[in-house]
Design an enzyme around this catalytic site. Structure first.
Site, PDB file in Angstrom:
ATOM      1  N   HIS A 141     -10.581   6.895   0.715  1.00 51.47           N
ATOM      2  CA  HIS A 141      -9.171   6.759   0.310  1.00 51.47           C
ATOM      3  C   HIS A 141      -9.037   5.645  -0.723  1.00 51.47           C
ATOM      4  O   HIS A 141      -9.850   4.723  -0.757  1.00 51.47           O
ATOM      5  CB  HIS A 141      -8.288   6.444   1.529  1.00 51.47           C
ATOM      6  CG  HIS A 141      -8.601   5.094   2.125  1.00 51.47           C
ATOM      7  ND1 HIS A 141      -9.645   4.895   2.996  1.00 51.47           N
ATOM      8  CD2 HIS A 141      -8.027   3.879   1.935  1.00 51.47           C
ATOM      9  CE1 HIS A 141      -9.700   3.613   3.323  1.00 51.47           C
ATOM     10  NE2 HIS A 141      -8.732   2.966   2.684  1.00 51.47           N
ATOM     11  N   HIS A 154     -10.398   0.478  -3.487  1.00 50.24           N
ATOM     12  CA  HIS A 154     -11.804   0.443  -3.076  1.00 50.24           C
ATOM     13  C   HIS A 154     -12.721   1.040  -4.139  1.00 50.24           C
ATOM     14  O   HIS A 154     -12.385   2.071  -4.736  1.00 50.24           O
ATOM     15  CB  HIS A 154     -11.993   1.283  -1.805  1.00 50.24           C
ATOM     16  CG  HIS A 154     -11.201   0.806  -0.626  1.00 50.24           C
ATOM     17  ND1 HIS A 154     -11.268  -0.478  -0.140  1.00 50.24           N
ATOM     18  CD2 HIS A 154     -10.333   1.463   0.189  1.00 50.24           C
ATOM     19  CE1 HIS A 154     -10.482  -0.586   0.918  1.00 50.24           C
ATOM     20  NE2 HIS A 154      -9.892   0.574   1.136  1.00 50.24           N
ATOM     21  N   LYS A 164      -6.764  -5.164  -3.269  1.00 51.11           N
ATOM     22  CA  LYS A 164      -7.586  -5.648  -2.153  1.00 51.11           C
ATOM     23  C   LYS A 164      -8.531  -4.555  -1.692  1.00 51.11           C
ATOM     24  O   LYS A 164      -8.302  -3.378  -1.959  1.00 51.11           O
ATOM     25  CB  LYS A 164      -6.685  -6.109  -1.012  1.00 51.11           C
ATOM     26  CG  LYS A 164      -5.855  -4.977  -0.473  1.00 51.11           C
ATOM     27  CD  LYS A 164      -4.839  -5.446   0.532  1.00 51.11           C
ATOM     28  CE  LYS A 164      -4.036  -4.301   1.056  1.00 51.11           C
ATOM     29  NZ  LYS A 164      -4.818  -3.278   1.759  1.00 51.11           N
ATOM     30  N   CYS A 174      -2.428  -2.634   7.603  1.00 50.15           N
ATOM     31  CA  CYS A 174      -2.281  -3.592   6.495  1.00 50.15           C
ATOM     32  C   CYS A 174      -1.024  -4.441   6.608  1.00 50.15           C
ATOM     33  O   CYS A 174      -1.042  -5.619   6.255  1.00 50.15           O
ATOM     34  CB  CYS A 174      -2.346  -2.858   5.168  1.00 50.15           C
ATOM     35  SG  CYS A 174      -4.028  -2.265   4.856  1.00 50.15           S
ATOM     36  N   ASP A 192       0.797  -1.238   0.000  1.00 46.63           N
ATOM     37  CA  ASP A 192       0.000   0.000   0.000  1.00 46.63           C
ATOM     38  C   ASP A 192       0.833   1.293   0.000  1.00 46.63           C
ATOM     39  O   ASP A 192       0.475   2.260   0.697  1.00 46.63           O
ATOM     40  CB  ASP A 192      -0.979   0.007   1.182  1.00 46.63           C
ATOM     41  CG  ASP A 192      -1.998  -1.127   1.106  1.00 46.63           C
ATOM     42  OD1 ASP A 192      -1.895  -1.956   0.188  1.00 46.63           O
ATOM     43  OD2 ASP A 192      -2.895  -1.190   1.968  1.00 46.63           O
TER      44      ASP A 192
HETATM   45  C1  VGL Z   1      -5.006   0.743   5.350  1.00 50.44           C
HETATM   46  C2  VGL Z   1      -6.654   1.729   6.568  1.00 50.44           C
HETATM   47  C3  VGL Z   1      -7.538   1.541   5.545  1.00 50.44           C
HETATM   48  C4  VGL Z   1      -3.567   0.336   5.269  1.00 50.44           C
HETATM   49  C5  VGL Z   1      -5.877   0.530   4.316  1.00 50.44           C
HETATM   50  O1  VGL Z   1      -3.019   0.223   4.152  1.00 50.44           O
HETATM   51  O2  VGL Z   1      -2.953   0.134   6.346  1.00 50.44           O
HETATM   52  N1  VGL Z   1      -5.392   1.319   6.475  1.00 50.44           N
HETATM   53  N2  VGL Z   1      -7.156   0.929   4.424  1.00 50.44           N
HETATM   54 ZN    ZN Z   2      -8.459   0.922   2.740  1.00 47.76          ZN
END
Ligand code: VGL
Ligand code: ZN
Length: 208
Positions: free
Chosen positions: A86, A53, A111, A156, A13
């Site tokens: 996000h 998302h 994901k 994550c 991420d």
């Molecule tokens: C994440 C919050 C929401 C992450 C992803 O990558 O840690 N945190 N979506």
């Molecule tokens: Zn997320």
């Protein structure tokens, strides 16, 4: 520490929305990018996870009238922290950080694509039932050890590391190549959970 050829690096991420200026910026999230690029050069197998998302996702506070970001609500699969919108798929916030340079990565695993289920982990969605297929991919390629870097360490990265252990992999998190959100003690809790699960918490100097 010797990196065995049966190892993969999972880069989690490293996206615009999780770096300063993004919708869910992780403090210093951009500072790990040069180190991740360098570490990736040590691995033949590099996999990238991408939070992806649909608009109106169940993890967005904006999808729940009267709720604010960081509230925790009950969804059918359990408690869910609500986030600012996000990493909406195909928007600039969902793109990788522009300095992320991983030309030899062979797999991007997206994901959080299911509108009703969040997925912090790159292995298993938050319903703890729906798999992404990553464990099967790794096993078919003979990989037994996964090193993890990226964002956010206490969400994550942690859930991916725990699920890697559950799926039978050796798992290491390279701490200085991660940054945390640290909501209400979540970093300390994540560290403890990973240690209990047998995740190796290491520094990049253990590899470089
Ligand atoms: C994440 C919050 C929401 C992450 C992803 O990558 O840690 N945190 N979506
Ligand atoms: Zn997320």
């Amino acid at each position: 520490m010797q990196i065995s050829p049966r190892s993969a690096l999972l880069v989690i991420d490293v996206q615009n929305d999780f770096t300063p200026g993004g919708q869910l910026a992780v403090p210093e999230g951009d500072q790990i990018v040069p180190l991740i690029n360098r570490l990736a050069g040590l691995f033949k197998q590099v996999i990238i996870a991408q939070d992806w998302h649909p608009a109106g996702h169940a993890s967005f506070a904006s999808s729940h009238p009267g709720r604010k970001p960081y509230d925790v609500i009950e969804l059918p699969y359990g408690p869910q922290t609500l986030w600012p919108d996000h990493c909406v798929r195909a928007t600039p916030g969902a793109e990788f950080h522009p300095e992320l340079d991983l030309p030899h990565a062979q797999l991007v695993i997206r994901k959080g694509c299911n509108p009703d289920i969040d997925s912090y982990s790159a292995f298993l969605e938050a319903d703890r039932t729906t798999v992404t297929g990553l464990a099967g991919y790794l096993k078919e390629r003979g990989i037994d050890t996964v090193y993890m870097v990226g964002l956010a360490l206490d969400f994550c990265v942690m859930f991916s590391a725990l699920d890697a252990r559950t799926a039978g992999f050796n798992a290491f998190v390279v701490l200085d190549a991660c940054r945390a959100i640290d909501l209400q003690g979540s970093l300390a809790a994540a560290t403890e959970r990973m240690q209990l699960a047998g995740v190796g918490l290491i520094q990049s100097s253990d590899l470089i």
